[in-house]
Design a protein around this motif. Sequence first.
Motif, mmCIF file in Angstrom:
data_model
loop_
_atom_site.group_PDB
_atom_site.id
_atom_site.type_symbol
_atom_site.label_atom_id
_atom_site.label_comp_id
_atom_site.label_asym_id
_atom_site.label_seq_id
_atom_site.Cartn_x
_atom_site.Cartn_y
_atom_site.Cartn_z
ATOM 1 N N GLY A 68 0.822 -1.204 0.000
ATOM 2 C CA GLY A 68 0.000 0.000 0.000
ATOM 3 C C GLY A 68 0.856 1.253 0.000
ATOM 4 N N GLY A 71 2.813 1.516 -3.155
ATOM 5 C CA GLY A 71 1.853 1.789 -4.224
ATOM 6 C C GLY A 71 1.492 3.258 -4.298
ATOM 7 N N GLY A 72 1.413 3.919 -3.133
ATOM 8 C CA GLY A 72 1.114 5.353 -3.128
ATOM 9 C C GLY A 72 2.083 6.106 -4.024
ATOM 10 N N TYR A 73 3.364 5.753 -3.932
ATOM 11 C CA TYR A 73 4.347 6.423 -4.788
ATOM 12 C C TYR A 73 4.290 5.925 -6.229
ATOM 13 C CZ TYR A 73 6.536 9.326 -1.373
ATOM 14 O OH TYR A 73 6.757 10.334 -0.497
ATOM 15 N N SER A 76 1.126 7.471 -7.928
ATOM 16 C CA SER A 76 1.163 8.916 -8.147
ATOM 17 C C SER A 76 2.258 9.298 -9.141
ATOM 18 C CB SER A 76 1.333 9.655 -6.827
ATOM 19 O OG SER A 76 2.526 9.261 -6.211
ATOM 20 N N SER A 80 2.628 2.431 -12.493
ATOM 21 C CA SER A 80 1.889 1.192 -12.271
ATOM 22 C C SER A 80 2.373 0.063 -13.165
ATOM 23 C CB SER A 80 0.403 1.418 -12.530
ATOM 24 O OG SER A 80 -0.068 2.462 -11.745
ATOM 25 N N ALA A 257 -3.731 1.978 -3.555
ATOM 26 C CA ALA A 257 -3.326 3.361 -3.809
ATOM 27 C C ALA A 257 -4.354 4.078 -4.676
ATOM 28 C CB ALA A 257 -1.958 3.388 -4.485
ATOM 29 N N ALA A 260 -7.210 4.928 -2.460
ATOM 30 C CA ALA A 260 -6.896 6.095 -1.637
ATOM 31 C C ALA A 260 -6.959 7.369 -2.469
ATOM 32 C CB ALA A 260 -5.508 5.935 -1.009
ATOM 33 N N GLY A 261 -6.568 7.252 -3.750
ATOM 34 C CA GLY A 261 -6.615 8.414 -4.635
ATOM 35 C C GLY A 261 -8.029 8.935 -4.848
ATOM 36 N N LEU A 270 -2.796 10.266 1.295
ATOM 37 C CA LEU A 270 -2.892 9.190 0.318
ATOM 38 C C LEU A 270 -2.083 7.982 0.781
ATOM 39 C CD1 LEU A 270 -3.319 9.409 -3.309
ATOM 40 C CD2 LEU A 270 -1.293 8.147 -2.724
ATOM 41 N N LEU A 271 -0.878 8.243 1.291
ATOM 42 C CA LEU A 271 -0.042 7.142 1.778
ATOM 43 C C LEU A 271 -0.689 6.472 2.975
ATOM 44 C CD1 LEU A 271 3.527 8.676 1.473
ATOM 45 C CD2 LEU A 271 2.523 6.859 0.113
ATOM 46 N N SER A 274 -3.746 4.521 1.857
ATOM 47 C CA SER A 274 -3.314 3.399 1.043
ATOM 48 C C SER A 274 -2.766 2.281 1.922
ATOM 49 C CB SER A 274 -2.272 3.906 0.051
ATOM 50 O OG SER A 274 -1.842 2.891 -0.758
#
Lengths: 495, 262
Positions: A68, A71-73, A76, A80, A257, A260-261, A270-271, A274
Amino acid sequence: MFLLIWKRLRCALLLLALFWMPCVLSAAQISSNLEQDWINKAFRFWTFADSSIQVIALGAILIGINCGLMGGYVVSRRLSMFGDTLSHAVLPGIAVGFMISQSRDEVALMIGATFSGFVGVGIISLLKRYTKMKEDSAMGLVLSGFYALGICLITYLQKSSGGGMAGLESYLFGSLVGLSSDDLIPLCLCLAMIILCFVLLNKELLLSGFDPSFARSVGLPVDLLHFCLWILLAFCIVSSLQIIGVVLVSALLIIPAATAGLLTHKMSRLLLFSGILGALTGIIGCFLSFLVERLPAGPVIVLCSAFLFLTVLFFNPVRGILPSWIRTRKRGQRIRCENTLKACYQVLEESSFSSQSFSQTSLARRRRKSDAEIEREIDVLIREGYATRQIILLEQKSELPSENMISLTPSGWEIATRMIRNHRLWELYLTKEASYAPDHVHDDAEKIEHIIGEKTVRELERILDNPRRDPHGKLIPSQNDIDRGWLSPPLVTEK
Amino acid sequence: MKATLPKPLEIHDLTVAYQKKPVLYGIDMEVEAGSLVGIIGPNGAGKSTLIKAVMGIIKPVDGYVKIFGETTRKAITRVGYVPQRASVDWDFPVSAMDVVLMGRFSHAGWFRRISKRDRIFAAECLEQMNMLPYANRQIGNLSGGQQQRVFLARALAQQSDLYLMDEPFEGVDAITEKAIVDLLKSLRNQGKTLLVVHHDLSTAKEYFDQLALLNLRLVAFGETQDVFTHELLQRTYGGKLTVLSEIGSRQVEQKQPPSAVL
């Protein structure tokens, strides 16, 4: 407003949970004929009764958080596809690590996987530089090529070494069976590294992700940061492989992520979201996979996170599909109500405000609608407390139908006059200030009257010097008229 | 005394290449403190490349850049940079405030957290660009002009003495363009030095005190009235007379003989 939606959301979630549990339980029942009672099993899981369950649950949660956060990074920064490629590219390395160490030695697997990930990414950048291939095709090529190679190697190893290599296939689809507490060490290590990195380099990573050239201009080593993130990502993927498998680890990077977005536009939040979502999907998926032993852990966890994504997509209070649908519907209802009230005013105006009430049929004539439709509209007004209805029998004992007489309540009157004022004020503004032709302004005003705020109305009144007549010569009600609750006939007829 | 102060920007024999193909040849330039310089030239003339090379984003093949007598790396806190708006991913999860705070990073240093003082200062910078009401908006939800204002607020937050701006007027509305010009002039009046890449010849003359005409080589650099001549522009735009004739026709529209301007 938001509070209301939140309440509804809570309700909906509760209902979903209620609906969802029996599904899960019945599914479990089918597969556990020979095993213990499923209630017992669920109880055992959620009380974390024995150490093997503790290990499994902790492993799933750790993976969720790790993926998670990373994935946030990844999401964004639009990496992906890169995460997906990397996760597939490590597979041959795992097989080779296996071959060399002849056991499931964590360190050997890790080194092999990281190395083969490097090679995969290196090939992508070489292809990009020296051929005309686009990045996505290069990634697709490396992804599938390395994955095929990995599968060949693993199948060969398993066939040639008999039972000694059992468990290798868990790297494909993930498995919770045989997870030992030693397997958790790399996960904990990875989490510690990620948190350390994100806490220390929070602003540096933010800047280099958003605006690399500006980051370079203030002296940040953007490429080094990118490389660090890349290594961290590789480590995160490799440590998660055993539980979730090569094929689907990227889903766990992307889905929490992306969910969360939907909820926030702030990197730190977001982090956080996520990570929480990742942990949540990890534990739920792990539970299901534990309950139904034939289901592989990886796909179940991914399904859970996809389910969470859909839930948030539909129900999140700010931009969710359901709440915005409700909002649109409410606005539609309000506008219909306001239009009816406006028509009521116009009917009263036609009679120069000589009487306080009017017949339902005159309103139907005015609105050019059937009696039944008007009946419904009036019902809505009465329900909202904007109007009252009196049934007047025209003649005692006669065969003639009775006539419904409508009168507006003070709050109904206020809205009606306000709408009329907004409409006429806007028409006047368009003709006077924007030099529209008087016969062109009606349709525009029909829309604007509902959305123009009191502040803009004051502004318009100031610009137009508190006008009393609209372009068609009709009265524009003033704030006084609205407050007074009625228009006196002389004022209306005055020219 | 004043003569001994190092120049804000000194470019010496700068050559820059992209994958072995040179895009800038032997640029020599010395910019005095308090100048407002426009860099103009046709597409592909290397305007952005010049700025990036000065900022150390691209390594030059040859020559050097000195900022206040030091290397760019050492003088990094004294230079502010406004990149092209298109160079950024506007869907990135940051707010306008976050972006302006990025201007404080070089002052805060590695691993440090942003202080409360930095936040207050960043808010002032946003206010100066009339963007404070939008501080918590996600950056992608702003209009083009607003995004550019946020970028300039970030440059202000850098508190630099030398500013390099890459096409700040690109894709902004007339009001924002006016606000940017006012900002540039007020910074100049505070004794700051500004280099601005600009592509609109028709406004170049009124916006800048000095002009650098660039087309792979530095064609001319000097006071606007000396440099903005028919001959030099023609040499810069190398036969692309369409541009000049367009300007000429615009001048005719303003009822002035073209020769008075060009």
